[in-house]
Motif scaffolding. Structure first.
Motif, mmCIF file in Angstrom:
data_model
loop_
_atom_site.group_PDB
_atom_site.id
_atom_site.type_symbol
_atom_site.label_atom_id
_atom_site.label_comp_id
_atom_site.label_asym_id
_atom_site.label_seq_id
_atom_site.Cartn_x
_atom_site.Cartn_y
_atom_site.Cartn_z
ATOM 1 N N GLN A 40 -0.493 7.684 0.125
ATOM 2 C CA GLN A 40 0.374 8.737 0.629
ATOM 3 C C GLN A 40 0.514 9.731 -0.513
ATOM 4 O OE1 GLN A 40 3.938 6.572 1.605
ATOM 5 N NE2 GLN A 40 2.995 5.549 3.344
ATOM 6 N N ALA A 41 0.083 10.975 -0.286
ATOM 7 C CA ALA A 41 0.062 11.922 -1.407
ATOM 8 C C ALA A 41 0.263 13.355 -0.952
ATOM 9 C CB ALA A 41 -1.258 11.806 -2.156
ATOM 10 N N ASP A 42 0.915 14.098 -1.810
ATOM 11 C CA ASP A 42 1.028 15.543 -1.693
ATOM 12 C C ASP A 42 0.071 16.081 -2.763
ATOM 13 O OD1 ASP A 42 1.741 18.137 -1.299
ATOM 14 O OD2 ASP A 42 3.763 17.946 -2.129
ATOM 15 N N PHE A 43 -1.143 16.421 -2.339
ATOM 16 C CA PHE A 43 -2.218 16.749 -3.271
ATOM 17 C C PHE A 43 -2.071 18.132 -3.889
ATOM 18 C CE2 PHE A 43 -4.575 13.580 -0.584
ATOM 19 C CZ PHE A 43 -4.678 12.623 -1.564
ATOM 20 N N LYS A 44 -1.106 18.273 -4.783
ATOM 21 C CA LYS A 44 -0.941 19.493 -5.567
ATOM 22 C C LYS A 44 -0.223 19.100 -6.844
ATOM 23 C CE LYS A 44 3.460 20.848 -3.594
ATOM 24 N NZ LYS A 44 4.035 21.175 -2.339
ATOM 25 N N PRO A 45 -0.422 19.842 -7.934
ATOM 26 C CA PRO A 45 0.266 19.498 -9.179
ATOM 27 C C PRO A 45 1.782 19.387 -8.952
ATOM 28 C CG PRO A 45 -1.438 21.096 -9.625
ATOM 29 C CD PRO A 45 -1.336 20.971 -8.121
ATOM 30 N N GLY A 46 2.345 18.283 -9.406
ATOM 31 C CA GLY A 46 3.762 18.002 -9.205
ATOM 32 C C GLY A 46 4.049 17.198 -7.949
ATOM 33 N N GLY A 47 3.050 17.090 -7.060
ATOM 34 C CA GLY A 47 3.230 16.331 -5.819
ATOM 35 C C GLY A 47 3.292 14.833 -6.094
ATOM 36 N N LEU A 48 4.035 14.128 -5.259
ATOM 37 C CA LEU A 48 4.166 12.684 -5.412
ATOM 38 C C LEU A 48 3.021 11.967 -4.708
ATOM 39 C CD1 LEU A 48 8.002 12.272 -4.813
ATOM 40 C CD2 LEU A 48 6.779 12.498 -6.987
ATOM 41 N N LEU A 49 2.669 10.794 -5.231
ATOM 42 C CA LEU A 49 1.677 9.956 -4.566
ATOM 43 C C LEU A 49 2.092 8.500 -4.694
ATOM 44 C CD1 LEU A 49 -0.286 8.463 -6.860
ATOM 45 C CD2 LEU A 49 -1.281 10.705 -6.960
ATOM 46 N N ALA A 50 1.633 7.692 -3.742
ATOM 47 C CA ALA A 50 1.936 6.261 -3.758
ATOM 48 C C ALA A 50 0.908 5.528 -2.911
ATOM 49 C CB ALA A 50 3.342 6.008 -3.207
ATOM 50 N N TRP A 51 0.610 4.303 -3.321
ATOM 51 C CA TRP A 51 -0.190 3.392 -2.505
ATOM 52 C C TRP A 51 0.796 2.380 -1.941
ATOM 53 C CZ3 TRP A 51 -2.472 5.876 -6.549
ATOM 54 C CH2 TRP A 51 -3.741 6.424 -6.318
ATOM 55 N N VAL A 52 0.945 2.390 -0.622
ATOM 56 C CA VAL A 52 1.939 1.562 0.052
ATOM 57 C C VAL A 52 1.225 0.635 1.027
ATOM 58 C CG1 VAL A 52 3.981 1.611 1.544
ATOM 59 C CG2 VAL A 52 3.631 3.428 -0.146
ATOM 60 N N GLY A 53 1.636 -0.633 1.021
ATOM 61 C CA GLY A 53 1.033 -1.599 1.937
ATOM 62 C C GLY A 53 1.977 -2.754 2.178
ATOM 63 N N ALA A 54 1.520 -3.704 2.955
ATOM 64 C CA ALA A 54 2.331 -4.879 3.263
ATOM 65 C C ALA A 54 2.424 -5.775 2.029
ATOM 66 C CB ALA A 54 1.722 -5.648 4.426
ATOM 67 N N GLY A 55 3.645 -6.174 1.718
ATOM 68 C CA GLY A 55 3.867 -7.103 0.617
ATOM 69 C C GLY A 55 3.656 -8.532 1.061
ATOM 70 N N PRO A 56 3.875 -9.494 0.168
ATOM 71 C CA PRO A 56 3.695 -10.905 0.498
ATOM 72 C C PRO A 56 4.540 -11.349 1.686
ATOM 73 C CG PRO A 56 4.035 -10.618 -1.871
ATOM 74 C CD PRO A 56 4.259 -9.294 -1.227
ATOM 75 N N ASP A 57 5.699 -10.696 1.879
ATOM 76 C CA ASP A 57 6.572 -11.049 2.991
ATOM 77 C C ASP A 57 6.268 -10.246 4.252
ATOM 78 O OD1 ASP A 57 7.435 -8.560 2.227
ATOM 79 O OD2 ASP A 57 9.499 -9.161 1.802
ATOM 80 N N GLY A 58 5.235 -9.404 4.203
ATOM 81 C CA GLY A 58 4.861 -8.608 5.355
ATOM 82 C C GLY A 58 5.581 -7.269 5.432
ATOM 83 N N LYS A 59 6.604 -7.074 4.605
ATOM 84 C CA LYS A 59 7.347 -5.820 4.604
ATOM 85 C C LYS A 59 6.620 -4.801 3.719
ATOM 86 C CE LYS A 59 11.806 -7.989 5.305
ATOM 87 N NZ LYS A 59 13.034 -8.446 4.665
ATOM 88 N N PRO A 60 6.757 -3.501 4.047
ATOM 89 C CA PRO A 60 6.091 -2.482 3.232
ATOM 90 C C PRO A 60 6.595 -2.506 1.789
ATOM 91 C CG PRO A 60 6.959 -1.512 5.260
ATOM 92 C CD PRO A 60 7.480 -2.908 5.174
#
Length: 146
Positions: A40-60
């Motif tokens: 998940q990313a805002d592709f511009k300088p200063g934009g936030l990014l993250a790799w988000v997925g299911a954890g061991p408990d199934g929650k994001p």
């Protein structure tokens, strides 16, 4: 405490820079190479990014978060990098250079805090991620991480 040297990897991928770039930034390829985690990313300088997925408990959960420093398609993608709950951010730089029949991919991960606990995980993870991306772009499929 010991100094954490920059991690640097060079790969050659038999694809045009635009295709390799897409491999690094598209949600679809990220989901494949990061075992279901979505970029998940805002592709511009200063934009936030993250790799988000299911954890061991199934929650994001957020696996990696950062801020875009440079975004120059299809040549340079640079961002800060903090894994998990780690508050110490390092810097990842992806550089693409066209070759005759391939793209030279240089990843430099640097600016490590002296005691960053995620250094070893990144030293192990980058070659796996780059190998998975190379295989995906060259063959259309990839392999499980472990």
């Amino acid at each position: 405490m010991t100094h954490q040297a920059p991690l640097k990897y060079i790969f050659y991928i038999a694809a045009k820079p635009e295709k390799v770039w897409e491999g690094f930034v598209s949600r679809e390829s990220n989901r494949i190479i990061f075992s279901g985690a979505e970029l998940q990313a805002d592709f511009k300088p200063g934009g936030l990014l993250a790799w988000v997925g299911a954890g061991p408990d199934g929650k994001p959960m957020t696996y990696v978060r950062g801020k875009v420093l440079r975004f120059e398609p299809p040549r340079v993608f640079q961002y800060t990098f903090a894994m998990g709950q780690n508050d110490k951010a390092s810097r990842a730089t992806i550089e693409l250079v066209p070759e005759t029949e391939a793209t030279k991919v240089t990843v430099t991960h640097d600016e490590w805090a002296e005691d960053d606990p995620t250094y070893a995980a990144c030293a192990d993870g980058w070659p796996r991620i780059l190998s998975r991306l190379k295989t995906l772009l060259e063959t259309g499929k990839t392999f499980k991480p472990h």
